[in-house]
Design a protein around this motif. Sequence first.
Motif, PDB file in Angstrom:
ATOM      1  N   UNK A  77      53.856  37.488  34.981  1.00 43.70           N
ATOM      2  CA  UNK A  77      52.800  37.317  35.447  1.00 43.70           C
ATOM      3  C   UNK A  77      52.138  36.349  34.506  1.00 43.70           C
ATOM      4  N   UNK A  78      51.719  36.310  33.363  1.00 47.21           N
ATOM      5  CA  UNK A  78      51.482  35.382  32.316  1.00 47.21           C
ATOM      6  C   UNK A  78      52.428  33.438  32.964  1.00 47.21           C
ATOM      7  N   UNK A  79      53.849  33.707  32.495  1.00 41.28           N
ATOM      8  CA  UNK A  79      54.980  33.213  32.575  1.00 41.28           C
ATOM      9  C   UNK A  79      54.195  32.842  33.898  1.00 41.28           C
ATOM     10  N   UNK A  80      54.327  32.945  35.459  1.00 47.33           N
ATOM     11  CA  UNK A  80      54.215  32.224  36.495  1.00 47.33           C
ATOM     12  C   UNK A  80      52.349  31.508  36.666  1.00 47.33           C
ATOM     13  N   UNK A  81      51.428  32.435  36.103  1.00 52.33           N
ATOM     14  CA  UNK A  81      50.307  31.252  36.046  1.00 52.33           C
ATOM     15  C   UNK A  81      50.901  29.913  34.725  1.00 52.33           C
ATOM     16  N   UNK A  82      51.306  29.846  33.886  1.00 52.28           N
ATOM     17  CA  UNK A  82      51.399  28.866  32.769  1.00 52.28           C
ATOM     18  C   UNK A  82      52.558  28.459  32.941  1.00 52.28           C
ATOM     19  N   UNK A  83      53.423  28.218  33.992  1.00 52.04           N
ATOM     20  CA  UNK A  83      54.550  28.122  33.266  1.00 52.04           C
ATOM     21  C   UNK A  83      55.571  26.591  32.854  1.00 52.04           C
ATOM     22  N   UNK A  84      56.455  27.360  31.311  1.00 54.52           N
ATOM     23  CA  UNK A  84      56.781  26.011  30.401  1.00 54.52           C
ATOM     24  C   UNK A  84      57.204  25.289  30.402  1.00 54.52           C
ATOM     25  N   UNK A  85      56.829  23.912  30.450  1.00 54.98           N
ATOM     26  CA  UNK A  85      57.203  22.799  30.714  1.00 54.98           C
ATOM     27  C   UNK A  85      58.847  22.518  30.239  1.00 54.98           C
ATOM     28  N   UNK A  86      59.716  21.457  31.017  1.00 54.85           N
ATOM     29  CA  UNK A  86      60.687  21.554  30.442  1.00 54.85           C
ATOM     30  C   UNK A  86      60.601  20.766  28.860  1.00 54.85           C
ATOM     31  N   UNK A  87      61.543  20.444  28.157  1.00 51.04           N
ATOM     32  CA  UNK A  87      60.841  19.639  26.800  1.00 51.04           C
ATOM     33  C   UNK A  87      61.419  17.766  26.849  1.00 51.04           C
ATOM     34  N   UNK A 135      34.761  35.997  48.315  1.00 52.30           N
ATOM     35  CA  UNK A 135      34.768  36.323  47.366  1.00 52.30           C
ATOM     36  C   UNK A 135      36.014  37.574  47.402  1.00 52.30           C
ATOM     37  N   UNK A 136      36.364  37.960  48.179  1.00 50.37           N
ATOM     38  CA  UNK A 136      37.617  38.638  48.494  1.00 50.37           C
ATOM     39  C   UNK A 136      38.669  38.090  47.559  1.00 50.37           C
ATOM     40  N   UNK A 137      38.846  37.078  48.057  1.00 53.52           N
ATOM     41  CA  UNK A 137      40.244  36.558  46.914  1.00 53.52           C
ATOM     42  C   UNK A 137      40.130  36.592  45.814  1.00 53.52           C
ATOM     43  N   UNK A 138      38.884  36.382  45.561  1.00 59.19           N
ATOM     44  CA  UNK A 138      39.185  36.382  43.709  1.00 59.19           C
ATOM     45  C   UNK A 138      39.367  37.793  42.882  1.00 59.19           C
ATOM     46  N   UNK A 139      39.061  38.473  43.828  1.00 58.73           N
ATOM     47  CA  UNK A 139      39.015  40.127  43.107  1.00 58.73           C
ATOM     48  C   UNK A 139      40.369  40.367  43.120  1.00 58.73           C
ATOM     49  N   UNK A 140      41.709  39.639  44.224  1.00 58.01           N
ATOM     50  CA  UNK A 140      42.879  40.289  43.877  1.00 58.01           C
ATOM     51  C   UNK A 140      43.918  38.766  43.210  1.00 58.01           C
ATOM     52  N   UNK A 141      43.062  38.083  43.299  1.00 52.46           N
ATOM     53  CA  UNK A 141      44.116  37.209  42.157  1.00 52.46           C
ATOM     54  C   UNK A 141      44.867  37.381  40.867  1.00 52.46           C
ATOM     55  N   UNK A 142      45.404  36.051  40.439  1.00 52.37           N
ATOM     56  CA  UNK A 142      46.459  36.521  39.954  1.00 52.37           C
ATOM     57  C   UNK A 142      45.268  36.649  38.220  1.00 52.37           C
ATOM     58  N   UNK A 143      44.711  36.172  38.062  1.00 48.84           N
ATOM     59  CA  UNK A 143      44.210  36.028  36.678  1.00 48.84           C
ATOM     60  C   UNK A 143      43.256  37.305  35.846  1.00 48.84           C
ATOM     61  N   UNK A 144      42.926  37.591  37.841  1.00 40.20           N
ATOM     62  CA  UNK A 144      42.421  39.198  37.975  1.00 40.20           C
ATOM     63  C   UNK A 144      43.309  40.135  37.404  1.00 40.20           C
ATOM     64  N   UNK A 145      43.857  40.336  37.932  1.00 40.46           N
ATOM     65  CA  UNK A 145      45.250  41.282  37.270  1.00 40.46           C
ATOM     66  C   UNK A 145      45.461  41.077  36.782  1.00 40.46           C
ATOM     67  N   UNK A 146      45.680  39.778  36.319  1.00 40.89           N
ATOM     68  CA  UNK A 146      46.129  40.166  34.601  1.00 40.89           C
ATOM     69  C   UNK A 146      44.885  40.549  33.685  1.00 40.89           C
ATOM     70  N   UNK A 147      44.057  40.104  34.012  1.00 38.87           N
ATOM     71  CA  UNK A 147      42.752  41.508  33.417  1.00 38.87           C
ATOM     72  C   UNK A 147      43.066  42.719  33.385  1.00 38.87           C
ATOM     73  N   UNK A 148      42.685  43.210  34.547  1.00 36.62           N
ATOM     74  CA  UNK A 148      43.526  44.677  34.932  1.00 36.62           C
ATOM     75  C   UNK A 148      44.782  45.132  34.017  1.00 36.62           C
TER      76      UNK A 148
END
Length: 67
Positions: A57-67, A1-14
């Motif tokens: 952080x958004x880019x690291x979570x959802x990197x753009x795919x090359x065209x 559960x503590x891993x979820x508190x430090x997840x990138x998604x949680x950081x993004x929300x904060x």
Amino acid sequence: MTANLHSPERQLIELRMEHADLDATIDYLVEHKPLDELMLQRLKKRRLALRDKISRLELSLDPKEPA
């Protein structure tokens, strides 16, 4: 559960919450006098830094795919 508190998604929300709080604070300060220009500049710099951090952080979570 503590891993979820430090997840990138949680950081993004904060970070988004902190950015929204700064927006509200800046809007309030602009509307109410006396205006402390130095404090306003610092808050705007902090808001911009948060926006940059959110973008990275958004880019690291959802990197753009090359065209």
